[in-house]
Design an enzyme around this catalytic site. Structure first.
Site, mmCIF file in Angstrom:
data_model
loop_
_atom_site.group_PDB
_atom_site.id
_atom_site.type_symbol
_atom_site.label_atom_id
_atom_site.label_comp_id
_atom_site.label_asym_id
_atom_site.label_seq_id
_atom_site.Cartn_x
_atom_site.Cartn_y
_atom_site.Cartn_z
ATOM 1 N N LYS A 43 47.645 24.024 33.886
ATOM 2 C CA LYS A 43 47.163 23.932 35.265
ATOM 3 C C LYS A 43 48.233 23.216 36.072
ATOM 4 O O LYS A 43 49.034 22.461 35.510
ATOM 5 C CB LYS A 43 45.866 23.099 35.297
ATOM 6 C CG LYS A 43 45.044 23.302 36.542
ATOM 7 C CD LYS A 43 44.055 24.437 36.383
ATOM 8 C CE LYS A 43 43.266 24.681 37.630
ATOM 9 N NZ LYS A 43 42.264 25.736 37.451
ATOM 10 N N GLY A 78 24.889 27.762 45.893
ATOM 11 C CA GLY A 78 26.245 28.088 46.361
ATOM 12 C C GLY A 78 26.438 29.587 46.339
ATOM 13 O O GLY A 78 26.519 30.208 45.279
ATOM 14 N N GLY A 108 28.973 31.382 47.764
ATOM 15 C CA GLY A 108 30.320 31.723 48.218
ATOM 16 C C GLY A 108 30.782 32.991 47.518
ATOM 17 O O GLY A 108 29.984 33.893 47.254
ATOM 18 N N VAL A 139 31.795 33.787 44.362
ATOM 19 C CA VAL A 139 31.165 34.164 43.091
ATOM 20 C C VAL A 139 29.649 34.284 43.281
ATOM 21 O O VAL A 139 29.030 35.253 42.833
ATOM 22 C CB VAL A 139 31.476 33.132 41.981
ATOM 23 C CG1 VAL A 139 30.858 33.569 40.665
ATOM 24 C CG2 VAL A 139 32.983 32.956 41.814
HETATM 25 P P1 NAD Z 1 33.464 29.276 47.266
HETATM 26 O O1 NAD Z 1 34.128 28.127 47.933
HETATM 27 O O2 NAD Z 1 33.696 30.645 47.759
HETATM 28 O O3 NAD Z 1 31.866 29.059 47.270
HETATM 29 C C1 NAD Z 1 31.249 27.830 47.081
HETATM 30 C C2 NAD Z 1 30.005 27.805 47.958
HETATM 31 O O4 NAD Z 1 29.258 26.631 47.633
HETATM 32 C C3 NAD Z 1 30.301 27.745 49.445
HETATM 33 O O5 NAD Z 1 29.568 28.760 50.133
HETATM 34 C C4 NAD Z 1 29.840 26.348 49.867
HETATM 35 O O6 NAD Z 1 29.339 26.302 51.188
HETATM 36 C C5 NAD Z 1 28.740 26.089 48.847
HETATM 37 N N1 NAD Z 1 28.410 24.676 48.643
HETATM 38 C C6 NAD Z 1 29.227 23.601 48.657
HETATM 39 N N2 NAD Z 1 28.503 22.485 48.427
HETATM 40 C C7 NAD Z 1 27.229 22.869 48.234
HETATM 41 C C8 NAD Z 1 26.022 22.187 47.925
HETATM 42 N N3 NAD Z 1 25.970 20.858 47.779
HETATM 43 N N4 NAD Z 1 24.871 22.907 47.790
HETATM 44 C C9 NAD Z 1 24.888 24.246 47.937
HETATM 45 N N5 NAD Z 1 26.006 24.944 48.242
HETATM 46 C C10 NAD Z 1 27.162 24.264 48.374
HETATM 47 O O7 NAD Z 1 33.836 29.143 45.717
HETATM 48 P P2 NAD Z 1 33.747 30.279 44.597
HETATM 49 O O8 NAD Z 1 35.070 30.925 44.438
HETATM 50 O O9 NAD Z 1 32.538 31.105 44.822
HETATM 51 O O10 NAD Z 1 33.540 29.387 43.305
HETATM 52 C C11 NAD Z 1 32.286 28.744 43.052
HETATM 53 C C12 NAD Z 1 32.399 27.858 41.819
HETATM 54 O O11 NAD Z 1 32.775 28.653 40.688
HETATM 55 C C13 NAD Z 1 33.476 26.776 41.948
HETATM 56 O O12 NAD Z 1 33.037 25.623 41.261
HETATM 57 C C14 NAD Z 1 34.668 27.379 41.216
HETATM 58 O O13 NAD Z 1 35.508 26.379 40.694
HETATM 59 C C15 NAD Z 1 33.981 28.156 40.108
HETATM 60 N N6 NAD Z 1 34.762 29.300 39.614
HETATM 61 C C16 NAD Z 1 35.240 30.242 40.463
HETATM 62 C C17 NAD Z 1 35.969 31.323 39.973
HETATM 63 C C18 NAD Z 1 36.522 32.368 40.898
HETATM 64 O O14 NAD Z 1 37.064 33.375 40.410
HETATM 65 N N7 NAD Z 1 36.397 32.198 42.202
HETATM 66 C C19 NAD Z 1 36.190 31.444 38.598
HETATM 67 C C20 NAD Z 1 35.674 30.463 37.731
HETATM 68 C C21 NAD Z 1 34.961 29.400 38.265
#
Ligand code: NAD
Length: 361
Positions: free
Chosen positions: A87, A187, A189, A191
């Site tokens: 990382k 959440g 977002g 994913v």
């Molecule tokens: P993202 O930033 O697109 O979505 C996160 C969402 O969570 C946002 O809509 C945000 O408003 C919401 N949020 C933040 N705090 C919150 C709370 N207290 N209560 C409810 N909602 C809240 O991120 P993502 O890419 O969708 O990733 C989500 C999670 O999955 C992260 O922890 C990331 O590390 C993990 N992840 C992502 C991937 C990927 O390919 N994007 C892969 C593995 C793991």
């Protein structure tokens, strides 16, 4: 995972986590301050994203990169990928401090590692940034599709989480059908939204929560999900809780409140303390799908890109998350150990087995 003591010497910290190499990248001309951590390369080159974050101090940045790179070793090992764990973190505000020169200089540092470390997108970086890094080194994945990349990994990440949820449902209810099951997605977002779609396509009842009210309304309407406030999610009597926002949401307070039988989501490091909270969940009879097992879709997408991208192969590798999760649950049950301990054991065994294979030239 052992806890790091920030007052310890850097070498002691590396020994605690079992790191092979850490590279400090400093370039005052471009303002670059970055740390690349290579945890283990037994299975292959260390692949992991580059996070850009305005850390409070250098100690926090080092701690983060050591913790995250070690989890990448385990994530790739259990997903059956021939990749090691690494990382990188760039210290700075991604909205203000990011420049072409800084990213390209960072690319030069990666180039100097001769393929031992390969990077990709993480919090604070995007495919455009990877394009700059690629101007200096080939050792970068997750570039835009237009220049040969694998494109948006989030639908694949969501598919992996979906397979993990199904594996848990199968374990608990004897069938992996989701019709009629109730799920809270915290959440929505990148994913989370993709996951809501997959769940609704199987007629699950989906509750969603997000701090972004506008997004919450849109996603609820689009997929027929029920929006709930962020502070009421642990009061809902649902079958499954899918954390897809932040880490550490599974802790002593929330476990006490939790009514769900299964926890399975995409967020990294969901357990505030692996040992304590993994054990608490085991004792409470809550099935926890370790996050690094079921959120491996993103890294699988990068691996696929490294191997010459094929959509079919990416989907197959992601669907394997179902079996990987089943194996973790089986070991946890057979040995009465928490699922996170079971997952760590499986990952460590694969690494030590392959070390034996590689002992002969
Ligand atoms: P993202 O930033 O697109 O979505 C996160 C969402 O969570 C946002 O809509 C945000 O408003 C919401 N949020 C933040 N705090 C919150 C709370 N207290 N209560 C409810 N909602 C809240 O991120 P993502 O890419 O969708 O990733 C989500 C999670 O999955 C992260 O922890 C990331 O590390 C993990 N992840 C992502 C991937 C990927 O390919 N994007 C892969 C593995 C793991």
């Amino acid at each position: 995972m052992p806890t790091l003591n920030p007052d310890d010497s850097i070498f002691n910290q590396l020994e605690t986590f079992g790191h092979k190499k850490v590279v400090f990248c400093s370039d005052p001309d471009t303002g670059l301050k970055a740390i690349i951590a290579i945890h283990d390369t037994t299975l292959g080159p260390a692949l992991g994203g580059t996070r850009m974050w305005a850390y409070r101090n250098e100690t926090d940045a080092l701690h983060d990169v050591l913790r995250l790179s070690k989890s990448m070793t385990y994530k790739s090992a259990i997903a059956g990928l021939n990749l090691g764990g690494g990382k990188a973190v760039i210290i700075g505000d991604s909205r203000k401090d990011k420049t072409e020169a800084l990213l390209r200089k960072f690319g030069r540092f990666i180039k100097n590692l001769n393929g031992e470390f390969i990077t990709a997108v993480d919090v604070g970086t995007n495919p455009k940034d990877m394009e700059y890094i690629k101007m200096e080194t080939q050792h970068v994945m997750g570039v835009p599709e237009s220049i040969g990349g694998s494109g948006d990994p989030t639908p694949i990440a969501a598919l992996g989480v979906f397979m993990g949820i199904k594996a848990c449902v199968k374990e608990l209810y004897g069938s992996d059908a989701l019709t009629g099951k109730t799920i809270i997605v915290q959440g929505i977002g990148h994913v989370g939204e993709n996951l809501v779609k997959l769940l609704r396509d199987e007629n699950a009842k989906v509750y969603i929560s997000d701090i972004n009210d506008e997004l919450l309304g849109q996603v609820a309407k689009k997929y027929g999900a029920e929006a709930v406030s962020t502070n009421s999610i642990f009061d809902i009597d649902a079958d499954i809780y899918a954390p897809c926002a932040l880490g550490a949401t599974v802790n002593t307070q929330t476990i006490k409140k939790l009514k769900c039988a299964i926890i399975a989501g995409s967020a990294n490091n969901q357990l505030e303390d692996e040992e304590i909270h993994g054990q608490m969940l085991l004792e409470k009879g809550v099935l926890f799908a370790p996050d690094y097992v079921i959120n491996a879709g993103g890294i699988i997408n990068c691996y696929s890109e490294l191997m010459g991208f094929s959509k079919k192969r990416t989907m197959q590798l992601t669907e394997n998350i179902y079996e990987a999760t089943r194996n973790v649950l089986k070991l946890s049950k057979a040995e009465n150990i928490s699922t996170i301990v079971a997952a760590n054991k499986i990952a460590e065994k694969r690494i030590s087995d392959i070390k034996k294979v590689k002992s002969t030239y």
